[in-house]
Design a protein around this motif. Structure first.
Motif, mmCIF file in Angstrom:
data_model
loop_
_atom_site.group_PDB
_atom_site.id
_atom_site.type_symbol
_atom_site.label_atom_id
_atom_site.label_comp_id
_atom_site.label_asym_id
_atom_site.label_seq_id
_atom_site.Cartn_x
_atom_site.Cartn_y
_atom_site.Cartn_z
ATOM 1 N N PRO A 200 18.657 -77.628 17.593
ATOM 2 C CA PRO A 200 19.420 -76.490 17.061
ATOM 3 C C PRO A 200 20.210 -75.779 18.158
ATOM 4 O O PRO A 200 19.761 -75.652 19.299
ATOM 5 C CB PRO A 200 18.341 -75.579 16.464
ATOM 6 C CG PRO A 200 17.181 -76.476 16.211
ATOM 7 C CD PRO A 200 17.215 -77.504 17.292
ATOM 8 N N ASP A 228 19.085 -80.186 9.430
ATOM 9 C CA ASP A 228 18.970 -78.739 9.253
ATOM 10 C C ASP A 228 17.983 -78.364 8.151
ATOM 11 O O ASP A 228 17.951 -77.206 7.718
ATOM 12 C CB ASP A 228 20.336 -78.133 8.941
ATOM 13 C CG ASP A 228 20.989 -78.757 7.729
ATOM 14 O OD1 ASP A 228 20.390 -79.688 7.152
ATOM 15 O OD2 ASP A 228 22.105 -78.324 7.351
ATOM 16 N N GLY A 256 19.429 -73.323 7.386
ATOM 17 C CA GLY A 256 20.375 -73.154 8.484
ATOM 18 C C GLY A 256 20.383 -71.793 9.123
ATOM 19 O O GLY A 256 21.094 -71.589 10.111
ATOM 20 N N ASN A 279 13.612 -77.941 14.872
ATOM 21 C CA ASN A 279 13.702 -78.970 13.843
ATOM 22 C C ASN A 279 12.910 -80.199 14.288
ATOM 23 O O ASN A 279 12.128 -80.123 15.248
ATOM 24 C CB ASN A 279 15.154 -79.315 13.533
ATOM 25 C CG ASN A 279 15.873 -79.940 14.715
ATOM 26 O OD1 ASN A 279 15.317 -80.065 15.798
ATOM 27 N ND2 ASN A 279 17.118 -80.340 14.494
#
Length: 547
Positions: A200, A228, A256, A279
């Protein structure tokens, strides 16, 4: 049975999609020969072709019409001829077809990359499989419609059949194609999407948030990540005293992004809030930061000047101060100076204003104020005096500027002249003092040299006095001895003052000498004998002023 077979038309270059005719001629068969056509493509599949035949004696001609395709290129065409009345095996003949066609292109990932996700920092390559006749003249690689150029420093290697991307980054993700061109046309391959998984990354930079104590503010942390889905967010608060993790129940997560409702209660609640996202690849390296500051009205503008001043307009420019943590705007108000009547109000995003329609010769007062959601700053006042028409014309013909070197030269010359004048005045003063001392010394010396008074007649006395006057006038006034000069310079002895001579004429009379007293001889206060001619203009009475 047939004795010979000839095939015509198969050796020509055929064009894909364009109809072509092939002929086969068999000689020597009686009755007529039976001719059969069979076409085999590159895959090995055979197809029987319909043909038309005509016979003339022992000559049989068979014709077949076909529309060739790219698959027919290089494929053999078989012919079999036989006479059904003769128990002999048929005669076979074959010929390869030459077909011109536009490129056939197929794009795919490298064989070892198919079917698995690609992560940032891996090496990726594409294969462009093509088939065309004649050969390809140009192969172009594109990403999202833009041409991909070779750049070995960036890890991009381009060849006609392959595209290699070394150490791919998230910016390498996109849709790739290869375009092939030959003499028959241009063909674009299928689109091959390239998805790259990466950590990210914060979508926005550090944000400053202004909020007053007790007010609520929502902080939104948006990240760019692949994948995401199923993102996990962690918030931390940091000030000059400590760093603490925000409770998870106060954090809300959406696809997100994540947001936090924050309310500062005291001065310790102002600081920096950091947001970290995670993630399946990992946790982001650099968090999203929010600097929470106390909101307030903006500061006063400064350095306001009249940038442009004309006959009926003026332009004001200022320097903005602190915005108090909020977006600020600037307001200018123009007043008539004598009555303080508000004439116009202007509002701009920057502290620069252009005022028009002013009256020449009128005095104006302009105030500039910064405004935000929390209030406004103290006004900055500017006095603006409008030029009259005559003043403006005079201003247009102003004298050219004087060079600094000229000013320095004039200053040096002026200083030299002042020093010269001071020297002349000092010299004159010293000369006057010396001349007075010299005259007093000369008078004293004459008194000492006279031992006896002379008894002469009136005419002789007058003659002697005249000679004495001429002697006094012609001779230089000097101090007779060096001792007296030193005493005068050291201030121990004051110069004797000689009375001024009277320029008017006079009548000399004979002096009557009284008994017991010498003629014309008197004692000075200092005890020295001084000769005094009572009728001489070079001497004055006792009570007459001295120079």
């Amino acid at each position: 049975g047939p004795s010979s077979v000839v095939v015509r038309g198969a050796q020509k270059l055929l064009t894909e999609g364009r109809q072509a005719r092939l002929e086969c001629e068999a000689l020597g068969a009686h009755p007529s020969a039976v001719i059969t056509w069979e076409k085999a493509n590159r895959g090995g599949k055979s197809t029987l072709l319909k043909a038309k035949s005509r016979t003339a004696g022992n000559r049989t001609v068979s014709m077949v019409t076909m529309v060739p395709s790219a698959e027919d290129h290089g494929g053999p065409t078989h012919l079999s001829r036989r006479n059904p009345s003769v128990p002999k095996p048929p005669i076979h003949a074959s010929s390869k077809l030459q077909v011109a066609y536009a490129p056939r292109v197929e794009l795919r990932l490298g064989r070892n990359l198919e079917g698995r996700p690609i992560t940032e920092a891996e090496d990726v390559y594409f294969e462009c499989e093509l088939s065309c006749n004649p050969p390809a003249k140009d192969v172009v690689w594109r990403k999202n419609g833009k041409v991909v150029e070779q750049d070995k420093k960036a890890g991009i290697i381009v060849s006609p059949r392959n595209l290699v991307l070394q150490m791919v980054r998230r910016s390498s993700a996109g849709n790739y194609t290869c375009t092939v061109t030959n003499n028959m046309g241009t063909t674009v391959s299928n689109v091959m999407p390239l998805a790259i998984r990466y950590l990210p990354v914060c979508s926005q930079g550090t944000q400053a948030v202004a909020v007053a104590e007790g007010e609520d503010v929502r902080l939104t942390c948006r990240v760019d990540a692949q994948p995401d889905e199923n993102l996990h967010f962690t918030w931390y608060f940091n000030n000059t005293l400590d760093t603490v993790e925000v409770e998870s129940h106060r954090v809300q997560v959406r696809k997100g992004h994540s947001f936090l409702d924050y309310t500062p209660r005291s001065a310790r609640d102002y600081g920096t809030l950091s947001c970290w996202a995670t993630n399946t690849v990992g946790t982001q390296a650099d968090p999203c930061r929010f600097t929470v500051v106390e909101a307030g009205p903006p500061e006063r503008v400064g350095s306001c000047v009249l940038v442009n001043l004309t006959l009926g307009t003026l332009e004001v420019g200022c320097t903005a101060g602190s915005d108090g943590g909020l977006r600020q705007r600037f307001v200018a108000r123009v007043y008539a100076a004598p009555t303080h009547t508000l004439l116009v109000t202007l509002e701009e995003d920057e502290p620069r204003f252009h005022v028009m329609g002013l009256t020449p010769g009128q005095d104006y007062l302009i105030t500039v104020t910064a405004v935000n959601a929390k209030g406004e700053s103290p006004p900055e006042e500017i006095d603006a005096v409008r030029l009259k028409v005559a003043e403006k014309r005079m201003g247009d013909v102003s004298a050219p500027p004087v060079s600094p070197l000229v000013g320095a030269f004039l200053g040096l010359v002026g200083g030299f002249v002042l020093l010269l004048l001071a020297g002349i005045v000092l010299t004159r003063v010293c000369s006057t003092r010396c001349r007075c001392g010299q005259r007093g010394s000369s008078t004293t010396d004459k008194a000492h040299t006279s031992t006896q008074p002379k008894k002469v007649s009136s005419g002789a006395h007058l003659h002697d006095d005249d000679e004495e006057d001429e002697e006094d006038e012609d001779g230089p006034d000097v101090v007779k001895t060096a001792n007296e000069t030193a005493q005068l310079l050291e201030g121990q002895k004051g110069p004797e003052i000689v009375p001024a001579r009277r320029p008017t004429s006079y009548t000399h009379t004979t002096v009557v000498v009284q008994p017991g007293r010498k003629e014309g001889c008197q004692l000075a206060p200092n005890g020295r004998g001084v000769y005094r001619d009572t009728g001489s203009p070079n001497h004055s009475d006792q009570h007459e002023s001295f120079v």
